[in-house]
Design an enzyme around this catalytic site. Structure first.
Site, PDB file in Angstrom:
ATOM      1  N   TYR A 285     -64.538  18.410  17.122  1.00 30.01           N
ATOM      2  CA  TYR A 285     -64.753  16.968  16.956  1.00 30.01           C
ATOM      3  C   TYR A 285     -64.016  16.131  17.997  1.00 30.01           C
ATOM      4  CZ  TYR A 285     -67.231  17.809  12.601  1.00 30.01           C
ATOM      5  OH  TYR A 285     -68.149  18.219  11.678  1.00 30.01           O
TER       6      TYR A 285
ATOM      7  N   LYS B   9     -61.479  32.197  12.274  1.00 31.67           N
ATOM      8  CA  LYS B   9     -62.327  33.243  12.843  1.00 31.67           C
ATOM      9  C   LYS B   9     -61.556  33.856  14.015  1.00 31.67           C
ATOM     10  CE  LYS B   9     -66.363  35.368  13.103  1.00 31.67           C
ATOM     11  NZ  LYS B   9     -66.823  36.320  12.064  1.00 31.67           N
TER      12      LYS B   9
ATOM     13  N   ASP C  61     -66.880  33.236   7.854  1.00 32.36           N
ATOM     14  CA  ASP C  61     -68.183  33.704   7.361  1.00 32.36           C
ATOM     15  C   ASP C  61     -68.040  34.370   5.993  1.00 32.36           C
ATOM     16  OD1 ASP C  61     -66.687  35.512   8.832  1.00 32.36           O
ATOM     17  OD2 ASP C  61     -68.392  36.639   9.581  1.00 32.36           O
TER      18      ASP C  61
ATOM     19  N   ASP D 280     -65.678  21.133   7.130  1.00 32.89           N
ATOM     20  CA  ASP D 280     -66.842  20.281   6.874  1.00 32.89           C
ATOM     21  C   ASP D 280     -67.965  21.112   6.253  1.00 32.89           C
ATOM     22  OD1 ASP D 280     -68.381  18.029   6.863  1.00 32.89           O
ATOM     23  OD2 ASP D 280     -68.827  18.023   8.990  1.00 32.89           O
TER      24      ASP D 280
ATOM     25  N   ASP E 126     -69.581  21.083   2.132  1.00 33.71           N
ATOM     26  CA  ASP E 126     -70.969  20.850   1.706  1.00 33.71           C
ATOM     27  C   ASP E 126     -71.469  22.028   0.871  1.00 33.71           C
ATOM     28  OD1 ASP E 126     -70.849  18.548   3.274  1.00 33.71           O
ATOM     29  OD2 ASP E 126     -72.891  18.787   4.013  1.00 33.71           O
TER      30      ASP E 126
END
Ligand code: GGG
Length: 347
Positions: free
Chosen positions: A127, A186, A219, A243, A247
């Site tokens: 971002y 990750k 993941d 983020d 969701d």
């Protein structure tokens, strides 16, 4: 008598103005002395004023105790001179933590025994928006910035939240009482950037021996979150992972129409629904106001008005259990009808 709170309301785009109006009605129903300050930001502001975040908005925001933001519809294509105002506000006010509580709700389809908090880093990662085209436009590059400073303070926030959630559960005699911080990364692939996040987070964990810590690749985190959401307590992640995870987690407990968030810094809080501007249903009076109303409650909690916030939460859950519901929850209620019902049920 306490001096009135000064709260900025920034409706933004799409359904933002409708749900922020609902949140304001609920705040008024608490009878707390609050002075409101309406401020502009968003795509519509850009079209009108040539900037998505007028400097006056930032100046006035800094004079407030906290703020409530609706939603923004940034276009997916590049528009000369435009950039996302919510991302700019997070950076300008150094709101480095995005706290997203995900709890079971009394609506059909919500998983039970879910009570977790996603702590999303809010100022860096992808971002930072340092993107460029190379090779005549056929190669696109985005810098992904992870710093030790930001990783340290976001993980510290996660552990402090875990301790305070543990304390609250003890006070309520809730079981299970176990705190857990899950560090998401990750680092097996992104050894340098996520490697720094992981290493910094695990160092911070050493300072909290009473709070168990685990690590999870992003993941497999999505997979396990869907399989067994009830095992998680506090989940801390770099910006984009946080983020996406929030969701996905929202879908487990009734959808994005119900989930609030708080952008928190050391001296300011800007609360907002996790959902976007939903342009397809804007101006129809049918948007679910619950996420924005919950954001108002989160704002009050962060400003020290916990009992008023708990009262709002209680009225929301009671309405969700047996009151009128908006279309996204399978009902036919309008935004105003649902808001009025919540207010009616407040004690
Ligand atoms: N209330 C949260 C919200 O508006 N989410 C959508 C979002 O953050 N979009 C980024 C943007 O459109 O600038």
């Amino acid at each position: 008598m306490r001096k009135p709170l000064k709260v900025a309301l920034i409706p933004g785009d799409g359904i933002g103005p409708e749900v922020i109006a609902s949140a304001q009605s609920v705040l008024e129903a608490t009878n707390l002395p609050i002075d409101y300050c309406w401020l502009d930001a968003g795509w519509e502001t850009f079209q009108r004023a040539g900037t998505s975040l007028p400097s006056e908005t930032l100046v006035k925001l800094r004079e407030c105790d906290g703020a409530l933001f609706g939603a923004v519809s940034s276009p997916s294509h590049r528009v000369e001179g435009y950039s996302s105002p919510i991302i700019a506000m997070r950076v300008a006010l150094d709101l480095y933590a995005n706290l997203r509580p995900i709890e079971s709700t009394p609506v059909p389809g919500s998983r039970t025994n879910v009570n977790l908090l996603i702590v999303r880093e809010n100022t860096e990662g992808l971002y930072v928006k340092q993107e460029r085209l190379e090779e005549g436009g056929s190669r696109a590059i985005a810098d992904r910035v992870i710093t030790q400073h930001a990783s340290e303070r976001i993980t510290t926030m996660a552990f402090e939240q875990a301790k305070s959630r543990q304390e609250q559960r003890k006070q309520r005699n809730d079981t299970p009482n176990d705190a857990l911080v899950t560090v998401v990364h990750k680092a097996n692939v992104l050894r340098v950037t996520d490697g720094l996040f992981r290493e910094t987070a695990l160092n911070v964990a050493n300072g909290y021996p009473s709070v168990p810590v685990e690590e999870q690749l992003v993941d497999s985190m999505v997979y396990r979150l869907i399989l067994e959401p009830e095992r998680y307590d506090v989940v801390v992640a770099p910006n984009l992972y946080g983020d996406i995870l929030s969701d996905a987690a929202a879908a487990l407990v009734g959808g994005l129409g119900l989930i609030p968030s708080a952008n928190v810094g050391d001296s300011f809080v800007l609360a907002e629904p996790v959902h976007g501007s939903a342009p397809d249903i804007a101006s129809q009076g049918i948007a679910n106001p619950v996420a924005a109303i919950r954001a108002a409650a989160l704002l009050l909690t962060n400003l020290g008005y916990k009992s008023e916030a708990d009262n709002i939460e209680w009225a929301i859950n009671s309405t969700l259990a047996d009151g009128p519901k908006t279309q996204d929850l399978g009902g036919t209620a309008t935004t105003d009808e649902m808001t009025e019902e919540i207010i009616k049920r407040m004690k």
